[in-house]
Design a protein around this motif. Structure first.
Motif, PDB file in Angstrom:
ATOM      1  N   SER A 127      15.462   5.510  11.701  1.00 33.87           N
ATOM      2  CA  SER A 127      15.482   6.170  10.389  1.00 33.87           C
ATOM      3  C   SER A 127      14.492   5.502   9.438  1.00 33.87           C
ATOM      4  CB  SER A 127      16.889   6.173   9.792  1.00 33.87           C
ATOM      5  OG  SER A 127      17.351   4.856   9.620  1.00 33.87           O
ATOM      6  N   MET A 128      13.909   6.304   8.588  1.00 31.93           N
ATOM      7  CA  MET A 128      12.916   5.838   7.629  1.00 31.93           C
ATOM      8  C   MET A 128      13.600   5.091   6.490  1.00 31.93           C
ATOM      9  SD  MET A 128      11.161   6.260   4.512  1.00 31.93           S
ATOM     10  CE  MET A 128      11.873   7.669   3.788  1.00 31.93           C
ATOM     11  N   ARG A 129      13.093   3.900   6.170  1.00 32.63           N
ATOM     12  CA  ARG A 129      13.605   3.138   5.034  1.00 32.63           C
ATOM     13  C   ARG A 129      12.607   3.089   3.883  1.00 32.63           C
ATOM     14  NH1 ARG A 129      15.674  -2.332   7.523  1.00 32.63           N
ATOM     15  NH2 ARG A 129      15.403  -1.531   9.610  1.00 32.63           N
ATOM     16  N   LEU A 130      11.344   2.854   4.205  1.00 37.89           N
ATOM     17  CA  LEU A 130      10.329   2.716   3.166  1.00 37.89           C
ATOM     18  C   LEU A 130       8.962   3.100   3.716  1.00 37.89           C
ATOM     19  CD1 LEU A 130       9.430   1.654   0.318  1.00 37.89           C
ATOM     20  CD2 LEU A 130       9.150  -0.575   1.399  1.00 37.89           C
ATOM     21  N   VAL A 131       8.237   3.887   2.943  1.00 41.16           N
ATOM     22  CA  VAL A 131       6.847   4.234   3.245  1.00 41.16           C
ATOM     23  C   VAL A 131       6.039   3.843   2.020  1.00 41.16           C
ATOM     24  CG1 VAL A 131       5.207   6.115   3.641  1.00 41.16           C
ATOM     25  CG2 VAL A 131       7.446   6.177   4.743  1.00 41.16           C
ATOM     26  N   VAL A 132       4.938   3.135   2.242  1.00 42.57           N
ATOM     27  CA  VAL A 132       4.035   2.770   1.148  1.00 42.57           C
ATOM     28  C   VAL A 132       2.641   3.260   1.531  1.00 42.57           C
ATOM     29  CG1 VAL A 132       3.039   0.903  -0.225  1.00 42.57           C
ATOM     30  CG2 VAL A 132       5.397   0.710   0.611  1.00 42.57           C
ATOM     31  N   ILE A 133       2.022   3.962   0.609  1.00 39.85           N
ATOM     32  CA  ILE A 133       0.657   4.457   0.826  1.00 39.85           C
ATOM     33  C   ILE A 133      -0.218   3.929  -0.306  1.00 39.85           C
ATOM     34  CG2 ILE A 133      -0.829   6.484   0.964  1.00 39.85           C
ATOM     35  CD1 ILE A 133       1.604   8.050   1.950  1.00 39.85           C
ATOM     36  N   GLU A 134      -1.327   3.299   0.068  1.00 37.91           N
ATOM     37  CA  GLU A 134      -2.294   2.828  -0.923  1.00 37.91           C
ATOM     38  C   GLU A 134      -3.494   3.759  -0.870  1.00 37.91           C
ATOM     39  OE1 GLU A 134      -4.958  -1.107  -2.094  1.00 37.91           O
ATOM     40  OE2 GLU A 134      -3.715  -1.130  -0.295  1.00 37.91           O
ATOM     41  N   VAL A 135      -3.870   4.290  -2.019  1.00 34.93           N
ATOM     42  CA  VAL A 135      -5.041   5.158  -2.132  1.00 34.93           C
ATOM     43  C   VAL A 135      -5.916   4.631  -3.261  1.00 34.93           C
ATOM     44  CG1 VAL A 135      -3.836   7.204  -1.258  1.00 34.93           C
ATOM     45  CG2 VAL A 135      -3.878   6.752  -3.697  1.00 34.93           C
ATOM     46  N   ASP A 136      -7.146   5.126  -3.334  1.00 31.06           N
ATOM     47  CA  ASP A 136      -7.978   4.761  -4.471  1.00 31.06           C
ATOM     48  C   ASP A 136      -7.247   5.165  -5.736  1.00 31.06           C
ATOM     49  OD1 ASP A 136     -10.011   3.745  -2.928  1.00 31.06           O
ATOM     50  OD2 ASP A 136     -11.213   5.578  -2.981  1.00 31.06           O
ATOM     51  N   GLY A 137      -7.011   4.230  -6.599  1.00 33.89           N
ATOM     52  CA  GLY A 137      -6.359   4.526  -7.865  1.00 33.89           C
ATOM     53  C   GLY A 137      -4.896   4.142  -7.942  1.00 33.89           C
ATOM     54  N   GLY A 138      -4.262   3.842  -6.802  1.00 32.33           N
ATOM     55  CA  GLY A 138      -2.859   3.471  -6.928  1.00 32.33           C
ATOM     56  C   GLY A 138      -2.080   3.456  -5.639  1.00 32.33           C
ATOM     57  N   TYR A 139      -0.761   3.515  -5.807  1.00 34.52           N
ATOM     58  CA  TYR A 139       0.176   3.385  -4.704  1.00 34.52           C
ATOM     59  C   TYR A 139       1.253   4.458  -4.788  1.00 34.52           C
ATOM     60  CZ  TYR A 139      -1.832  -1.273  -4.399  1.00 34.52           C
ATOM     61  OH  TYR A 139      -2.700  -2.318  -4.289  1.00 34.52           O
ATOM     62  N   PHE A 140       1.768   4.789  -3.615  1.00 40.16           N
ATOM     63  CA  PHE A 140       2.888   5.711  -3.522  1.00 40.16           C
ATOM     64  C   PHE A 140       3.966   5.037  -2.685  1.00 40.16           C
ATOM     65  CE2 PHE A 140       5.209   8.786  -1.000  1.00 40.16           C
ATOM     66  CZ  PHE A 140       5.771   9.533  -2.016  1.00 40.16           C
ATOM     67  N   VAL A 187       8.083   6.797  -5.984  1.00 42.08           N
ATOM     68  CA  VAL A 187       7.415   6.227  -7.154  1.00 42.08           C
ATOM     69  C   VAL A 187       5.917   6.311  -6.931  1.00 42.08           C
ATOM     70  CG1 VAL A 187       6.997   4.106  -8.467  1.00 42.08           C
ATOM     71  CG2 VAL A 187       9.321   4.659  -7.708  1.00 42.08           C
ATOM     72  N   LEU A 188       5.214   6.768  -7.949  1.00 42.11           N
ATOM     73  CA  LEU A 188       3.756   6.808  -7.954  1.00 42.11           C
ATOM     74  C   LEU A 188       3.310   5.811  -9.022  1.00 42.11           C
ATOM     75  CD1 LEU A 188       1.913   8.798  -6.322  1.00 42.11           C
ATOM     76  CD2 LEU A 188       1.553   9.976  -8.473  1.00 42.11           C
ATOM     77  N   ALA A 189       2.409   4.889  -8.652  1.00 39.73           N
ATOM     78  CA  ALA A 189       1.995   3.842  -9.592  1.00 39.73           C
ATOM     79  C   ALA A 189       0.484   3.666  -9.551  1.00 39.73           C
ATOM     80  CB  ALA A 189       2.679   2.526  -9.249  1.00 39.73           C
ATOM     81  N   ASP A 190      -0.069   3.305 -10.690  1.00 39.81           N
ATOM     82  CA  ASP A 190      -1.504   3.052 -10.789  1.00 39.81           C
ATOM     83  C   ASP A 190      -1.854   1.705 -10.176  1.00 39.81           C
ATOM     84  OD1 ASP A 190      -2.026   5.428 -12.187  1.00 39.81           O
ATOM     85  OD2 ASP A 190      -1.573   4.488 -14.116  1.00 39.81           O
ATOM     86  N   GLU A 191      -3.165   1.522  -9.912  1.00 42.48           N
ATOM     87  CA  GLU A 191      -3.651   0.223  -9.455  1.00 42.48           C
ATOM     88  C   GLU A 191      -3.240  -0.832 -10.465  1.00 42.48           C
ATOM     89  OE1 GLU A 191      -7.620   0.155  -6.907  1.00 42.48           O
ATOM     90  OE2 GLU A 191      -7.867   1.182  -8.819  1.00 42.48           O
ATOM     91  N   GLY A 192      -3.013  -2.017  -9.989  1.00 41.20           N
ATOM     92  CA  GLY A 192      -2.597  -3.104 -10.872  1.00 41.20           C
ATOM     93  C   GLY A 192      -1.100  -3.319 -10.872  1.00 41.20           C
ATOM     94  N   VAL A 193      -0.358  -2.408 -10.273  1.00 41.17           N
ATOM     95  CA  VAL A 193       1.094  -2.545 -10.230  1.00 41.17           C
ATOM     96  C   VAL A 193       1.457  -3.719  -9.315  1.00 41.17           C
ATOM     97  CG1 VAL A 193       1.551  -1.013  -8.254  1.00 41.17           C
ATOM     98  CG2 VAL A 193       3.238  -1.225 -10.080  1.00 41.17           C
ATOM     99  N   ASP A 194       2.530  -4.383  -9.624  1.00 47.23           N
ATOM    100  CA  ASP A 194       3.055  -5.460  -8.795  1.00 47.23           C
ATOM    101  C   ASP A 194       3.872  -4.807  -7.682  1.00 47.23           C
ATOM    102  OD1 ASP A 194       4.681  -7.464  -7.649  1.00 47.23           O
ATOM    103  OD2 ASP A 194       4.787  -8.584  -9.531  1.00 47.23           O
ATOM    104  N   ALA A 195       3.306  -4.743  -6.485  1.00 49.59           N
ATOM    105  CA  ALA A 195       3.935  -4.029  -5.372  1.00 49.59           C
ATOM    106  C   ALA A 195       5.307  -4.602  -5.034  1.00 49.59           C
ATOM    107  CB  ALA A 195       3.030  -4.073  -4.142  1.00 49.59           C
ATOM    108  N   GLY A 196       5.440  -5.904  -5.077  1.00 45.52           N
ATOM    109  CA  GLY A 196       6.732  -6.529  -4.795  1.00 45.52           C
ATOM    110  C   GLY A 196       7.782  -6.159  -5.818  1.00 45.52           C
TER     111      GLY A 196
END
Length: 128
Positions: free
Chosen positions: A65-78, A91-100
């Protein structure tokens, strides 16, 4: 539920959108986004969780089962996290976000209200 999503968004700098969705891609709640944008993201999330579950089946231990998916793209993270039975937090976040910090706040939110985020299975016989 909007105030809880707002707390997550405001507690982590650079967070843009917070969405709760059902496993079939229906938006249940949102913060920081227009309904149309939230609906598009929720639909995309349904596909992502399905793909992640398919990949998870390739691991010999656990149920895949899926627990967490993280995608990094130009401009931010999903981020997409399982948040209860047939419910997900995105959650959609801009670059500079503290991923942890994003991951920690998402886990804390799911732990606090995960049972309220569950969605019952849809029964085709109940559809009018």
């Amino acid at each position: 539920m909007d105030w809880i999503l707002k707390d997550l968004a405001l507690s982590v700098p650079y967070v843009r959108h917070v969405i709760v969705l059902s496993s079939d891609g229906l938006r249940m709640a949102q913060y920081g986004t227009e309904p149309d944008t939230a609906d598009r993201l929720a639909a995309a999330c349904a596909g992502l969780q399905s793909l992640a579950a398919a990949v998870g089946q390739e691991f010999p231990h656990g149920d895949g089962s899926m627990r967490l998916v993280v995608i990094e793209v130009d401009g931010g993270y999903f981020y997409l996290m399982a948040a209860g039975s047939r419910a997900y937090l995105a959650v959609l976040a801009d670059e500079g976000v503290d991923a942890g910090l994003v991951g920690q706040q998402m886990r804390d939110l799911v732990a606090r209200i995960g049972e309220h985020l569950s969605t019952p299975p849809r029964n085709p016989e109940q559809v009018a």
